[in-house]
Motif scaffolding. Sequence first.
Motif, short mmCIF file in Angstrom:
data_model
loop_
_atom_site.label_atom_id
_atom_site.label_comp_id
_atom_site.label_asym_id
_atom_site.label_seq_id
_atom_site.Cartn_x
_atom_site.Cartn_y
_atom_site.Cartn_z
N PHE A 65 0.83 -1.19 0.00
CA PHE A 65 0.00 0.00 0.00
C PHE A 65 0.87 1.25 0.00
CE2 PHE A 65 -2.60 -3.26 2.06
CZ PHE A 65 -3.75 -3.18 1.30
N ARG A 66 0.27 2.37 -0.37
CA ARG A 66 0.96 3.66 -0.28
C ARG A 66 1.09 4.03 1.20
NH1 ARG A 66 -3.26 4.69 -3.49
NH2 ARG A 66 -4.01 6.29 -2.07
N PRO A 67 2.15 4.73 1.58
CA PRO A 67 2.35 5.09 2.99
C PRO A 67 1.18 5.83 3.62
CG PRO A 67 4.36 5.48 1.76
CD PRO A 67 3.29 5.13 0.75
N GLU A 68 0.50 6.70 2.85
CA GLU A 68 -0.61 7.47 3.43
C GLU A 68 -1.86 6.63 3.68
OE1 GLU A 68 -0.62 8.18 -1.07
OE2 GLU A 68 0.90 8.13 0.50
N GLN A 69 -1.83 5.35 3.32
CA GLN A 69 -2.95 4.44 3.57
C GLN A 69 -2.77 3.64 4.86
OE1 GLN A 69 -2.65 2.72 -0.60
NE2 GLN A 69 -4.84 2.53 -0.20
N VAL A 70 -1.66 3.83 5.55
CA VAL A 70 -1.32 3.04 6.74
C VAL A 70 -1.60 3.87 7.99
CG1 VAL A 70 0.51 1.77 7.92
CG2 VAL A 70 0.43 1.80 5.41
N PHE A 71 -2.39 3.29 8.91
CA PHE A 71 -2.80 3.98 10.14
C PHE A 71 -2.53 3.10 11.35
CE2 PHE A 71 -5.13 5.98 6.80
CZ PHE A 71 -5.31 7.29 7.20
N LEU A 72 -2.40 3.74 12.49
CA LEU A 72 -2.33 2.99 13.74
C LEU A 72 -3.68 2.32 13.96
CD1 LEU A 72 -0.49 5.54 16.04
CD2 LEU A 72 0.47 3.61 14.81
N PRO A 73 -3.71 1.21 14.68
CA PRO A 73 -4.99 0.52 14.92
C PRO A 73 -6.03 1.45 15.54
CG PRO A 73 -3.16 -0.85 15.62
CD PRO A 73 -2.59 0.51 15.27
#
Length: 91
Positions: A65-73
Motif C-alpha cells: 500500500f501507499r504510505p498514506e494508507q497506513v494507520f495505527l490501529p
Amino acid sequence: MAETSRVKRSEHWAGLKPGDAVDIDDARAKRGSFEFVALVEHLDSGSISVEVVGGRRGDRKLWSFRPEQVFLPGKRGKGPSVAEAPGLDLR
C-alpha cells in the motif's frame, strides 16, 4: 535477460517494526487485520510502498500500500496516517 529494479527495504519505519498491527485505508482491505512488514523504496522509479501481511480472518497474504494508507490501529478515519505523523507513541 530481464532487468531487476533496485529496492531498499527498511524493517523499521515511522516507529513501526515488523509485526506491529496497522489499519489500512483501502476498500480491498476492509474487515482485514494487518501487520507491518517493511517500507520499500523503489530506487529506479522513486516510488515508496509499505508491505503488510494479513487480510481477512486466517489470511497471511503479502499486501503493498501507499504510505498514506497506513494507520495505527483504530485511527483510520480519525487521525493522521503513520506517514503524516511518524513517531507517534504506538502503545
